[in-house]
Motif scaffolding. Structure first.
Motif, PDB file in Angstrom:
ATOM      1  N   GLY A 222       0.752  -1.249   0.000  1.00 58.86           N
ATOM      2  CA  GLY A 222       0.000   0.000   0.000  1.00 58.86           C
ATOM      3  C   GLY A 222       0.778   1.292   0.000  1.00 58.86           C
ATOM      4  O   GLY A 222       0.175   2.372   0.023  1.00 58.86           O
ATOM      5  N   GLY A 223       2.116   1.235   0.022  1.00 53.51           N
ATOM      6  CA  GLY A 223       2.868   2.489   0.058  1.00 53.51           C
ATOM      7  C   GLY A 223       2.625   3.261   1.344  1.00 53.51           C
ATOM      8  O   GLY A 223       2.611   2.698   2.431  1.00 53.51           O
ATOM      9  N   HIS A 224       2.454   4.586   1.207  1.00 50.51           N
ATOM     10  CA  HIS A 224       2.147   5.465   2.343  1.00 50.51           C
ATOM     11  C   HIS A 224       3.293   5.555   3.354  1.00 50.51           C
ATOM     12  O   HIS A 224       3.064   5.684   4.558  1.00 50.51           O
ATOM     13  CB  HIS A 224       0.865   5.033   3.064  1.00 50.51           C
ATOM     14  N   SER A 225       4.538   5.482   2.884  1.00 48.21           N
ATOM     15  CA  SER A 225       5.664   5.757   3.780  1.00 48.21           C
ATOM     16  C   SER A 225       5.447   7.128   4.401  1.00 48.21           C
ATOM     17  O   SER A 225       4.943   8.043   3.744  1.00 48.21           O
ATOM     18  CB  SER A 225       6.979   5.726   3.001  1.00 48.21           C
ATOM     19  N   ALA A 226       5.837   7.278   5.673  1.00 42.31           N
ATOM     20  CA  ALA A 226       5.471   8.509   6.373  1.00 42.31           C
ATOM     21  C   ALA A 226       6.404   8.802   7.534  1.00 42.31           C
ATOM     22  O   ALA A 226       7.113   7.924   8.021  1.00 42.31           O
ATOM     23  CB  ALA A 226       4.031   8.420   6.880  1.00 42.31           C
ATOM     24  N   VAL A 227       6.352  10.066   7.963  1.00 39.45           N
ATOM     25  CA  VAL A 227       7.085  10.523   9.149  1.00 39.45           C
ATOM     26  C   VAL A 227       6.093  11.193  10.087  1.00 39.45           C
ATOM     27  O   VAL A 227       5.347  12.097   9.680  1.00 39.45           O
ATOM     28  CB  VAL A 227       8.206  11.512   8.773  1.00 39.45           C
ATOM     29  N   PHE A 228       6.080  10.734  11.345  1.00 38.67           N
ATOM     30  CA  PHE A 228       5.231  11.340  12.380  1.00 38.67           C
ATOM     31  C   PHE A 228       6.124  11.966  13.435  1.00 38.67           C
ATOM     32  O   PHE A 228       7.135  11.379  13.841  1.00 38.67           O
ATOM     33  CB  PHE A 228       4.331  10.282  13.022  1.00 38.67           C
ATOM     34  N   ASP A 229       5.738  13.152  13.910  1.00 39.74           N
ATOM     35  CA  ASP A 229       6.557  13.867  14.882  1.00 39.74           C
ATOM     36  C   ASP A 229       6.195  13.441  16.306  1.00 39.74           C
ATOM     37  O   ASP A 229       5.284  12.629  16.515  1.00 39.74           O
ATOM     38  CB  ASP A 229       6.446  15.382  14.672  1.00 39.74           C
ATOM     39  N   PRO A 230       6.882  13.955  17.330  1.00 40.57           N
ATOM     40  CA  PRO A 230       6.641  13.509  18.711  1.00 40.57           C
ATOM     41  C   PRO A 230       5.245  13.807  19.240  1.00 40.57           C
ATOM     42  O   PRO A 230       4.843  13.240  20.265  1.00 40.57           O
ATOM     43  CB  PRO A 230       7.712  14.278  19.512  1.00 40.57           C
ATOM     44  N   ALA A 231       4.504  14.663  18.571  1.00 42.83           N
ATOM     45  CA  ALA A 231       3.120  14.920  18.969  1.00 42.83           C
ATOM     46  C   ALA A 231       2.142  14.022  18.223  1.00 42.83           C
ATOM     47  O   ALA A 231       0.928  14.128  18.424  1.00 42.83           O
ATOM     48  CB  ALA A 231       2.775  16.390  18.720  1.00 42.83           C
ATOM     49  N   GLY A 232       2.664  13.144  17.365  1.00 43.31           N
ATOM     50  CA  GLY A 232       1.809  12.277  16.579  1.00 43.31           C
ATOM     51  C   GLY A 232       1.283  12.929  15.316  1.00 43.31           C
ATOM     52  O   GLY A 232       0.400  12.380  14.651  1.00 43.31           O
ATOM     53  N   LYS A 233       1.838  14.079  14.954  1.00 42.37           N
ATOM     54  CA  LYS A 233       1.402  14.774  13.748  1.00 42.37           C
ATOM     55  C   LYS A 233       2.115  14.203  12.530  1.00 42.37           C
ATOM     56  O   LYS A 233       3.331  14.018  12.540  1.00 42.37           O
ATOM     57  CB  LYS A 233       1.701  16.271  13.866  1.00 42.37           C
ATOM     58  N   LYS A 234       1.350  13.931  11.475  1.00 41.53           N
ATOM     59  CA  LYS A 234       1.922  13.446  10.234  1.00 41.53           C
ATOM     60  C   LYS A 234       2.600  14.605   9.503  1.00 41.53           C
ATOM     61  O   LYS A 234       1.941  15.562   9.085  1.00 41.53           O
ATOM     62  CB  LYS A 234       0.841  12.837   9.341  1.00 41.53           C
ATOM     63  N   LEU A 235       3.913  14.549   9.372  1.00 48.78           N
ATOM     64  CA  LEU A 235       4.643  15.630   8.712  1.00 48.78           C
ATOM     65  C   LEU A 235       4.565  15.537   7.202  1.00 48.78           C
ATOM     66  O   LEU A 235       4.490  16.547   6.512  1.00 48.78           O
ATOM     67  CB  LEU A 235       6.107  15.615   9.169  1.00 48.78           C
ATOM     68  N   HIS A 236       4.622  14.324   6.692  1.00 52.53           N
ATOM     69  CA  HIS A 236       4.520  14.123   5.250  1.00 52.53           C
ATOM     70  C   HIS A 236       4.293  12.640   4.992  1.00 52.53           C
ATOM     71  O   HIS A 236       4.718  11.794   5.781  1.00 52.53           O
ATOM     72  CB  HIS A 236       5.789  14.598   4.540  1.00 52.53           C
ATOM     73  N   GLN A 237       3.650  12.333   3.874  1.00 50.13           N
ATOM     74  CA  GLN A 237       3.392  10.936   3.548  1.00 50.13           C
ATOM     75  C   GLN A 237       3.446  10.741   2.043  1.00 50.13           C
ATOM     76  O   GLN A 237       2.984  11.576   1.261  1.00 50.13           O
ATOM     77  CB  GLN A 237       2.024  10.500   4.067  1.00 50.13           C
ATOM     78  N   ALA A 238       4.034   9.609   1.638  1.00 56.78           N
ATOM     79  CA  ALA A 238       4.120   9.265   0.223  1.00 56.78           C
ATOM     80  C   ALA A 238       2.776   8.732  -0.266  1.00 56.78           C
ATOM     81  O   ALA A 238       1.897   8.376   0.522  1.00 56.78           O
ATOM     82  CB  ALA A 238       5.213   8.223   0.006  1.00 56.78           C
ATOM     83  N   GLY A 239       2.662   8.639  -1.580  1.00 57.89           N
ATOM     84  CA  GLY A 239       1.499   7.995  -2.178  1.00 57.89           C
ATOM     85  C   GLY A 239       1.717   6.493  -2.239  1.00 57.89           C
ATOM     86  O   GLY A 239       2.363   5.912  -1.384  1.00 57.89           O
ATOM     87  N   GLU A 240       1.227   5.870  -3.306  1.00 56.82           N
ATOM     88  CA  GLU A 240       1.341   4.412  -3.424  1.00 56.82           C
ATOM     89  C   GLU A 240       2.479   3.972  -4.320  1.00 56.82           C
ATOM     90  O   GLU A 240       2.931   2.830  -4.226  1.00 56.82           O
ATOM     91  CB  GLU A 240       0.030   3.832  -3.972  1.00 56.82           C
ATOM     92  N   ASN A 241       2.966   4.835  -5.204  1.00 54.06           N
ATOM     93  CA  ASN A 241       3.909   4.423  -6.234  1.00 54.06           C
ATOM     94  C   ASN A 241       5.366   4.467  -5.761  1.00 54.06           C
ATOM     95  O   ASN A 241       5.675   5.004  -4.696  1.00 54.06           O
ATOM     96  CB  ASN A 241       3.747   5.306  -7.479  1.00 54.06           C
ATOM     97  N   ASP A 242       6.263   3.934  -6.601  1.00 51.40           N
ATOM     98  CA  ASP A 242       7.694   4.001  -6.322  1.00 51.40           C
ATOM     99  C   ASP A 242       8.131   5.457  -6.210  1.00 51.40           C
ATOM    100  O   ASP A 242       7.813   6.278  -7.089  1.00 51.40           O
ATOM    101  CB  ASP A 242       8.501   3.346  -7.453  1.00 51.40           C
ATOM    102  N   GLN A 243       8.859   5.781  -5.154  1.00 44.57           N
ATOM    103  CA  GLN A 243       9.352   7.148  -4.978  1.00 44.57           C
ATOM    104  C   GLN A 243      10.310   7.210  -3.800  1.00 44.57           C
ATOM    105  O   GLN A 243      10.379   6.276  -2.994  1.00 44.57           O
ATOM    106  CB  GLN A 243       8.203   8.122  -4.727  1.00 44.57           C
TER     107      GLN A 243
END
Length: 285
Positions: A222-243
């Protein structure tokens, strides 16, 4: 690291061909290209796609410490002058007299190409047969990544909060997660990454397999690689494709959040060192 400095994270999201190690490493290298980052993270068993190849192939695909996958990560770390984190099927040499089931081993290399930590996956799935065809690890080592305490876990580990909790209580800053979540469970991937980040007040950085457009599977990754900060906020997230998802984060946000909201300090669960220990390989320990 000077106050206010940012750490650039690169999440290399793609889907490997089953057991096609050589081609998969070439694909990973091409995706990295000339991009720059301080830390490079890959999905779970990114060089072989062993889940698609079948658990019965684990022993056949197992590598030595200087095998193709760890050698690729070491070379990438030195070329990029950065940290490189990935996992591979590692030969089990615990018993010198007879063959033993392999480990899923995560490794981290620093900019000098020195292996600073090795983690053998603790939690193995019984329903997929991992617990029959693999050996479990027993310890989660932490290491200094640009002076910030870090650890790496694999996809199935994410479902067990006690491992991340113990790392958080050890004053961890970065938890790197190598994912293998499929589309039907991608909502769980998002929720678990966010939960591990917010409950432990640390960055949780997850790299998952992409959804291959050539896949004929009924339930692809499903992709959706992501980074969450210490407050649980999603900083950025990938889509489904190679990237390659590249993001700058402020590691000092961990201390700021923990000083403002002292959830870890108020926790009744105290650090017991059941799983989490300092890496014996880290030259900066």
């Amino acid at each position: 690291m000077p106050l206010g400095s940012l750490v650039r994270i690169a999440l290399v999201q793609f889907t490997p061909q089953p057991a096609g190690r050589e081609q998969n490493l070439l694909t990973a290298s091409a995706l990295c290209g000339q991009k720059k980052a301080d830390v490079w993270l890959f999905p779970h068993l990114f060089s072989v796609g062993a889940e698609a190849a079948g658990v019965e192939s684990f022993s056949r695909l197992a590598e030595d410490e200087d095998g193709p996958t760890p050698s690729f990560l070491k070379k990438l770390a030195m070329e990029k002058k950065a940290y490189a984190i990935g996992s591979y099927l590692a030969k089990n040499t615990t018993d010198k007299k007879k063959p033993s089931l392999p480990f899923v081993r995560s490794v981290a290399y620093n900019a000098e190409g020195i292996r600073v930590a090795s983690y053998d996956q603790i939690h193995l799935s019984s329903i997929t047969g991992e617990s029959i065809h693999l050996s479990p690890g027993t310890r989660l080592p932490f290491f200094d990544c640009l002076t910030f305490r870090s650890a790496m876990i694999n996809s199935y580990d994410l479902r067990f909060p006690e491992l991340a909790r113990e790392f958080g209580l050890s004053w961890g800053f970065f938890l790197f997660v190598q994912g293998a979540f499929r589309q039907e469970q991608i909502h769980q991937w998002d929720a678990l990454l966010q939960a591990r980040a917010s409950e432990n007040q640390m960055f949780v950085i997850g790299c998952n397999f992409s959804h291959s457009p050539d896949s004929n599977e009924e339930n692809p990754f499903g992709g959706h690689s992501a980074v969450f900060d210490p407050a649980g906020k999603k900083l950025h997230q990938a889509g489904e494709n190679d990237q390659v998802l590249i993001l700058d984060i402020d590691p000092f946000a961990v201390e700021w959040n923990r000083n403002r909201h002292q959830y870890l300090t108020d926790s009744k669960m105290k650090l017991a060192h059941r799983f989490v220990f300092e890496s014996e390989e880290d030259p900066d320990k």
